[in-house]
Each structure stands twice: as structure tokens, then as C-alpha cells.
Design a protein around this motif. Sequence first.
Motif, PDB file in Angstrom:
ATOM      1  N   ARG A 132      14.804  61.821   9.183  1.00 13.92           N
ATOM      2  CA  ARG A 132      13.702  60.934   8.805  1.00 13.92           C
ATOM      3  C   ARG A 132      13.838  60.447   7.359  1.00 13.92           C
ATOM      4  O   ARG A 132      13.244  59.441   6.973  1.00 13.92           O
ATOM      5  N   SER A 344       4.323  62.705   6.332  1.00 13.52           N
ATOM      6  CA  SER A 344       4.062  61.855   7.499  1.00 13.52           C
ATOM      7  C   SER A 344       4.064  60.395   7.079  1.00 13.52           C
ATOM      8  O   SER A 344       3.847  60.065   5.905  1.00 13.52           O
ATOM      9  N   ASP A 345       4.310  59.501   8.013  1.00 13.31           N
ATOM     10  CA  ASP A 345       4.344  58.077   7.690  1.00 13.31           C
ATOM     11  C   ASP A 345       3.051  57.617   7.018  1.00 13.31           C
ATOM     12  O   ASP A 345       3.079  56.895   6.009  1.00 13.31           O
ATOM     13  N   GLN A 348       2.725  59.052   3.459  1.00 16.55           N
ATOM     14  CA  GLN A 348       3.753  58.471   2.590  1.00 16.55           C
ATOM     15  C   GLN A 348       3.340  57.082   2.118  1.00 16.55           C
ATOM     16  O   GLN A 348       3.532  56.725   0.953  1.00 16.55           O
ATOM     17  N   LYS A 349       2.746  56.307   2.995  1.00 17.17           N
ATOM     18  CA  LYS A 349       2.300  54.969   2.608  1.00 17.17           C
ATOM     19  C   LYS A 349       1.152  55.043   1.602  1.00 17.17           C
ATOM     20  O   LYS A 349       1.140  54.323   0.593  1.00 17.17           O
ATOM     21  N   SER A 363      11.015  55.331   7.839  1.00 13.70           N
ATOM     22  CA  SER A 363      10.069  54.471   8.550  1.00 13.70           C
ATOM     23  C   SER A 363       8.947  53.996   7.632  1.00 13.70           C
ATOM     24  O   SER A 363       8.484  52.851   7.746  1.00 13.70           O
ATOM     25  N   ALA A 364       8.501  54.844   6.706  1.00 11.91           N
ATOM     26  CA  ALA A 364       7.457  54.432   5.770  1.00 11.91           C
ATOM     27  C   ALA A 364       8.005  53.442   4.756  1.00 11.91           C
ATOM     28  O   ALA A 364       7.333  52.476   4.374  1.00 11.91           O
ATOM     29  N   ASP A 367       7.915  49.757   5.563  1.00 10.46           N
ATOM     30  CA  ASP A 367       6.626  49.076   5.624  1.00 10.46           C
ATOM     31  C   ASP A 367       6.589  47.911   4.632  1.00 10.46           C
ATOM     32  O   ASP A 367       7.137  47.984   3.534  1.00 10.46           O
TER      33      ASP A 367
END
Length: 438
Positions: A132, A344-345, A348-349, A363-364, A367
Motif C-alpha cells: 500500500r 487508512s485512506d 491519510q487524506k 491510493s491516498a 487523490d
Amino acid sequence: MRSIRAAAVGAVTMSLALAATACGGGSSSGGGSNDSPKTLTYWASNQGASIAIDKKVLQPELDKFQKQTGIKVKLEVVPWSDLLTRILTATTSGQGPDVLNIGNTWSASLQATGALLPWDAKNFDKIGGKDRFVDSALGSTGAQGKDPAAVPLYSMAYALYYNKQIFADAGISKPPATWDELIADGKKIKAKGKNVLGAEGSNLSENIHHVFVFAKQHGADFFTADGKPDFTNPKVVEAVKQYVDLMAKDKVIPTNDAEYAQNQSVSDFAKGKQAMLLWQSAAANLKSQGMSDGAYGIAPVPVRSGAPGTGAQTNSMVAGINIAVFKNSHNLGGATKFVKFMTSDAEQKILNTAYTSIPPVKSAQADAAFNSPATAVLKQTLATSAAALPQVAAESQFETAVGTAVKDLFADVAAGRSVTTDSVKAKLEKAQQQMPAA
């Protein structure tokens, strides 16, 4: 790691040496438990402009975690000036938090104490898997060939921040891409009565971060391939001299900055006193000091020639914060859940947006929120032209010894003493003698 921290000196270096021999996992039993499943203690590093701002950012997220899991997190935000000393004391006493933030450059040093939970494949699986995370962030989680000692939490990189109005007044149409261009621009800026480039000459960490990058640009490293100090390598000496010469010879760093150690150069930039600043993820800090986003531009840190890239075109160290778990935690299960939550996504955002840093979670990071001008240059730098500081057990001693050598060189300049290749080499030789025997 954040450059606002003042690197630990003297007793801290000795504490690390003691920790490596005195700590067998942080407790007499050498392991943790789940005896206190409803509470966690968390030492967070000071990421924002103040501890109060950090608490404002973090507490709602900790409340969210408690609502989801029933586990209450007791938060303490620790200033950078105290953090390493506190951690090393905890590794020797066995009395530490369950979870803590560490500067990513400390990972291998703290790993050597044996106090932190290793993140093997089994533990990574509990938080969604190692894949990840972006490779550059994983490269600063511990010594090569060993299970990471921590998990990436916030990623950062250096950039060149420049005042648009000062540039326009000096007739400069674009930010400098090379050091020669920066020096040439400096003459135009000084002619308009402004300082050129800020620095924190008494901040050991800032010194290390910059001379590490200059060494990379000279094709040199401070350590040999087998981890031995090589501070007097001629290319290292040349690189350190080039950085100090920005004050000594090129006159683009003001001599007053030799005494700066606590964000004064950031404040000078925010107040329009200087044209440029080299800093890690500075947008939130500048905003907190009243500088509008539109007042400055962000560009890659200059290189010796050409454009930033791999190899000698490195223009930043891989900066950032990792999150770690003490092996002697009385809530190992809850600590792991907390690391999963923080990486976690969604979190993290939220957190990286608050600190204008870059998520180390792939994945974050993808964004759209992290494609703004404040983060796009940082993200590109981390992906293409940043290098991890040496992941060796003696890394914190390296920061102290060489950071102090550079501090002393800046002090020489401020006092009117000349800086020569020989004087640079002499200070680096002294620094190398302070390193522990292999």
C-alpha cells in the motif's frame, strides 16, 4: 522529518549507545501484551505551527478511533527539541508510549535499540499490506535487509519557495533551476534591498538535510557501501563547502542566519524580508503566519546543472514521519489497530491535507487533493529526485556530529573567519572521530 526539530546532542548520542546494549525489547520480559485493551498512549510529533494546532487536528480523529473501536487514545504532542531524548529514555527504561511518531531518518537508529515492534509481513498484513505504501517512504523505515521498524505516516520533500513580488521587482521571470542561476538572481534581489535565501544555520537537522543533498549532487555519500563514515571524502568536503559558501562566498544567505534554529527563516520569508526559502512542505506553516497562497511560488530545489532527476540530480532528502509501536506495549492489538486507522485512506487524506504533506499510501496520494500547487512539486520530487538519508544504526550520531560541524562553519563565516577547503575538511574529520566504532 520536520526541519523544525533541533537535533539532539551530547547526552542523546550517549543514550543511543546505551540503548543498543541495555534494551531487550523495552521491558524485562522482552515483549508486549494485551493487558490494557481499552487504552493507548500516543506521542505525536509537533507537525503544525504549534502544539495547540496539532491537538486541534488530531483530537477529532482520535475521538473517531475511540468511537469505532472503544479504545481511548491519550495524546501527547512532543516538541521536536525533546522527542528523540524522550524516545531514547523510554527505550532504556522500558516506560514509553504504546504508539509514537518518529522522524523517518531515525528509523535505523531506533531499530538498533530493539525497542520497536518489527513490521514483518504478518504485521503489515494486519494494516492492509506493505504494498500500500510508496517505495520512497518505505526506504526510510529501517536498515536494509531487516523488517521495518516503523510505518510511513506523512511524506515530505524540500522545495524552493519564492516570493513572487520580490522576483517581479527584481526583474526575475522564473525561479532558478541551478545554483548558479540562484546566485545570479541573488545579485538582482540584493540590489533591491532584500535578502536572498533563508537558512537555519544552527539547526543541526537542517544542516544535515542540505549537505546530504549537496553531497548527492557531487556524486558522494557520507557513508561507504558497508556503512562506515566517509566524511572526509574529497567530494563530500567539496559539497559541504559549496553549501556553506552560499553564505561565505556567494553572499546569498545572510550572516545573521548562522544563529537561526527555530523557524526564523520561515518567518522572514512569510514577512517578505527575503526572496527564497528551502523548506519541507511549508504551505501550512506559511499560511499560519499570514502569507497568502498566491504570494509565493513553489519550484524544485536547484541542482548543479540541468534539471532535477535521479543520481547526481537529487534535490531533496526523503523527508517524513513514521509511526511506530513499542514492543512492550500493554495493548499490542490496539496499537496495531491504531496504526491501521492512521494509515487508512480516509485518515491519510485528512491528516496530510491538514499538514500540507504527502500521503505515503499510494491510493491516498492519488487523490485530487494532492495535485495542488502546494503539493504537486513535492509529490514529483519524492517520485523522481529524492534520496533517503543513510539507514545506518549511527544515523542520529551522524546528524549530531556533521550538523554541528556545519553549524560551526556558519559561525566562522558570521564571525568573519574564512572558510577554506582545509577548514571544512578539519571540521568533518573531527565529526568523523566522534562517530562510534563499527
